[in-house]
Design a protein around this motif. Structure first.
Motif, PDB file in Angstrom:
ATOM      1  N   ALA A  46      80.319 -27.109  10.079  1.00 34.55           N
ATOM      2  CA  ALA A  46      78.690 -26.616  10.081  1.00 34.55           C
ATOM      3  C   ALA A  46      78.375 -25.851   9.027  1.00 34.55           C
ATOM      4  O   ALA A  46      77.266 -26.112   8.541  1.00 34.55           O
ATOM      5  CB  ALA A  46      78.770 -25.597  11.399  1.00 34.55           C
ATOM      6  N   CYS A  47      79.220 -25.358   8.243  1.00 29.71           N
ATOM      7  CA  CYS A  47      78.782 -24.672   6.924  1.00 29.71           C
ATOM      8  C   CYS A  47      78.376 -25.550   5.995  1.00 29.71           C
ATOM      9  O   CYS A  47      77.515 -25.351   5.327  1.00 29.71           O
ATOM     10  CB  CYS A  47      79.788 -23.624   6.372  1.00 29.71           C
ATOM     11  N   TRP A  48      79.270 -26.653   5.990  1.00 30.02           N
ATOM     12  CA  TRP A  48      79.079 -27.792   4.997  1.00 30.02           C
ATOM     13  C   TRP A  48      77.706 -28.547   5.292  1.00 30.02           C
ATOM     14  O   TRP A  48      76.831 -28.735   4.264  1.00 30.02           O
ATOM     15  CB  TRP A  48      79.936 -28.956   4.809  1.00 30.02           C
ATOM     16  N   MET A  49      77.499 -28.682   6.626  1.00 27.16           N
ATOM     17  CA  MET A  49      76.234 -29.727   7.096  1.00 27.16           C
ATOM     18  C   MET A  49      74.871 -28.784   6.448  1.00 27.16           C
ATOM     19  O   MET A  49      73.927 -29.349   5.908  1.00 27.16           O
ATOM     20  CB  MET A  49      76.209 -29.780   8.540  1.00 27.16           C
ATOM     21  N   VAL A  50      74.990 -27.485   6.791  1.00 26.50           N
ATOM     22  CA  VAL A  50      73.914 -26.564   6.511  1.00 26.50           C
ATOM     23  C   VAL A  50      73.611 -26.542   4.766  1.00 26.50           C
ATOM     24  O   VAL A  50      72.772 -26.637   4.273  1.00 26.50           O
ATOM     25  CB  VAL A  50      74.027 -25.183   6.917  1.00 26.50           C
ATOM     26  N   ALA A  51      74.748 -26.337   4.017  1.00 24.50           N
ATOM     27  CA  ALA A  51      74.779 -26.361   2.691  1.00 24.50           C
ATOM     28  C   ALA A  51      74.352 -27.547   2.116  1.00 24.50           C
ATOM     29  O   ALA A  51      73.493 -27.591   1.325  1.00 24.50           O
ATOM     30  CB  ALA A  51      76.205 -26.132   2.110  1.00 24.50           C
ATOM     31  N   TYR A  52      74.674 -28.794   2.665  1.00 27.61           N
ATOM     32  CA  TYR A  52      74.221 -29.975   2.138  1.00 27.61           C
ATOM     33  C   TYR A  52      72.800 -30.348   2.545  1.00 27.61           C
ATOM     34  O   TYR A  52      72.044 -31.111   1.586  1.00 27.61           O
ATOM     35  CB  TYR A  52      75.062 -31.190   2.609  1.00 27.61           C
ATOM     36  N   SER A  53      72.354 -29.616   3.501  1.00 31.93           N
ATOM     37  CA  SER A  53      70.829 -29.928   4.104  1.00 31.93           C
ATOM     38  C   SER A  53      70.031 -28.840   3.713  1.00 31.93           C
ATOM     39  O   SER A  53      68.783 -28.989   3.572  1.00 31.93           O
ATOM     40  CB  SER A  53      70.886 -29.853   5.402  1.00 31.93           C
ATOM     41  N   PHE A  54      70.502 -27.874   2.926  1.00 33.37           N
ATOM     42  CA  PHE A  54      69.835 -26.549   2.422  1.00 33.37           C
ATOM     43  C   PHE A  54      68.712 -26.911   1.366  1.00 33.37           C
ATOM     44  O   PHE A  54      67.492 -26.582   1.580  1.00 33.37           O
ATOM     45  CB  PHE A  54      70.638 -25.501   1.667  1.00 33.37           C
ATOM     46  N   GLU A  55      68.976 -27.811   0.277  1.00 36.26           N
ATOM     47  CA  GLU A  55      67.991 -28.102  -0.443  1.00 36.26           C
ATOM     48  C   GLU A  55      66.944 -28.812   0.060  1.00 36.26           C
ATOM     49  O   GLU A  55      65.647 -28.640  -0.315  1.00 36.26           O
ATOM     50  CB  GLU A  55      68.534 -28.819  -1.707  1.00 36.26           C
ATOM     51  N   ASP A  56      67.206 -29.830   0.890  1.00 37.68           N
ATOM     52  CA  ASP A  56      66.038 -30.786   1.584  1.00 37.68           C
ATOM     53  C   ASP A  56      65.348 -29.818   2.470  1.00 37.68           C
ATOM     54  O   ASP A  56      64.146 -30.283   2.557  1.00 37.68           O
ATOM     55  CB  ASP A  56      66.911 -31.814   2.434  1.00 37.68           C
ATOM     56  N   VAL A  57      65.828 -29.188   3.263  1.00 38.43           N
ATOM     57  CA  VAL A  57      64.913 -28.234   4.318  1.00 38.43           C
ATOM     58  C   VAL A  57      64.020 -27.191   3.428  1.00 38.43           C
ATOM     59  O   VAL A  57      62.837 -26.957   3.841  1.00 38.43           O
ATOM     60  CB  VAL A  57      65.731 -27.703   5.320  1.00 38.43           C
ATOM     61  N   CYS A  58      64.594 -26.866   2.179  1.00 37.65           N
ATOM     62  CA  CYS A  58      63.812 -25.783   1.636  1.00 37.65           C
ATOM     63  C   CYS A  58      62.703 -26.804   0.887  1.00 37.65           C
ATOM     64  O   CYS A  58      61.372 -26.088   0.781  1.00 37.65           O
ATOM     65  CB  CYS A  58      64.631 -25.048   0.641  1.00 37.65           C
ATOM     66  N   HIS A  59      62.842 -27.898   0.577  1.00 34.46           N
ATOM     67  CA  HIS A  59      61.961 -28.665  -0.079  1.00 34.46           C
ATOM     68  C   HIS A  59      60.949 -29.032   0.804  1.00 34.46           C
ATOM     69  O   HIS A  59      59.782 -28.951   0.425  1.00 34.46           O
ATOM     70  CB  HIS A  59      62.767 -29.940  -0.863  1.00 34.46           C
ATOM     71  N   LEU A  60      61.213 -29.483   1.956  1.00 31.83           N
ATOM     72  CA  LEU A  60      60.197 -29.838   2.988  1.00 31.83           C
ATOM     73  C   LEU A  60      59.518 -28.658   3.451  1.00 31.83           C
ATOM     74  O   LEU A  60      58.393 -28.960   4.116  1.00 31.83           O
ATOM     75  CB  LEU A  60      61.083 -30.572   4.164  1.00 31.83           C
ATOM     76  N   GLN A  61      60.129 -27.380   3.526  1.00 32.06           N
ATOM     77  CA  GLN A  61      59.587 -26.415   4.374  1.00 32.06           C
ATOM     78  C   GLN A  61      59.336 -26.589   5.659  1.00 32.06           C
ATOM     79  O   GLN A  61      58.216 -25.957   6.268  1.00 32.06           O
ATOM     80  CB  GLN A  61      58.123 -26.146   3.498  1.00 32.06           C
ATOM     81  N   LYS A  62      60.182 -27.356   6.353  1.00 31.84           N
ATOM     82  CA  LYS A  62      59.896 -27.634   7.862  1.00 31.84           C
ATOM     83  C   LYS A  62      61.353 -28.351   8.172  1.00 31.84           C
ATOM     84  O   LYS A  62      62.188 -28.597   7.685  1.00 31.84           O
ATOM     85  CB  LYS A  62      58.753 -28.312   8.065  1.00 31.84           C
ATOM     86  N   ARG A  63      61.246 -28.547   9.454  1.00 26.66           N
ATOM     87  CA  ARG A  63      62.499 -29.146  10.187  1.00 26.66           C
ATOM     88  C   ARG A  63      62.605 -30.673   9.879  1.00 26.66           C
ATOM     89  O   ARG A  63      61.378 -31.406   9.497  1.00 26.66           O
ATOM     90  CB  ARG A  63      62.412 -28.950  11.616  1.00 26.66           C
ATOM     91  N   ILE A  64      63.801 -31.137   9.472  1.00 26.78           N
ATOM     92  CA  ILE A  64      63.714 -32.617   9.204  1.00 26.78           C
ATOM     93  C   ILE A  64      63.315 -33.642  10.161  1.00 26.78           C
ATOM     94  O   ILE A  64      62.550 -34.231  10.240  1.00 26.78           O
ATOM     95  CB  ILE A  64      65.288 -32.849   8.736  1.00 26.78           C
TER      96      ILE A  64
END
Length: 146
Positions: A46-64
């Motif tokens: 779970a920590c890795w999933m969040v870490a790898y998605s972190f840049e993407d969700v911050c870039h999108l500023q919303k849920r994927i």
């Protein structure tokens, strides 16, 4: 090679009904499994999933995807663990693995409720039949380690 920017655009597309967890789950496995390291906990996953998605969700500023919780955990981590949107994958993962924040821990646990089940359940259909999701997840973790 997977182009994650193209994959992210596909996930955000309204035409695509899949959720994003599977991509980050797969990425976490591909990057973190090696001949030396063959096992890890669902919490680490779970920590890795969040870490790898972190840049993407911050870039999108919303849920994927509409129901994904990756964005929610990123927001919690920024607000309560003093992470920044520009934090590295390694830093995000380290902070999440060490956190004692009950809200973040609960959200991390919830990420692993269904993804591993969907990917592994076919191997143990008889053992899992008729069990609750919680029982299935606990049993899957035990069976996957055997």
């Amino acid at each position: 090679m997977i182009d994650y920017k193209i994959e992210l655009e596909e996930m955000v597309s309204k035409k695509n009904l899949m959720n994003s967890y599977k991509l980050y789950f797969l990425k976490a496995i591909l990057i973190n499994v090696s001949p030396i390291r063959k096992t890890f906990t669902f919490n680490q996953m779970a920590c890795w999933m969040v870490a790898y998605s972190f840049e993407d969700v911050c870039h999108l500023q919303k849920r994927i995807r509409p129901l994904d919780k990756l964005f929610d955990i990123a927001v919690l981590a920024i607000e309560e663990e003093d992470l920044m949107e520009s934090s590295s994958v390694a830093k995000v993962c380290m902070i999440l693995e060490k956190t004692t924040n009950p809200k973040i821990c609960k959200e991390l646990r919830s990420l692993c409720n269904y993804v591993p089940y969907r990917l592994l359940a076919y191997r143990w259909q008889n053992e899992l039949k008729g069990r609750t999701d919680k029982e299935k997840n606990l049993l899957l973790e035990q069976l996957s380690q055997s």
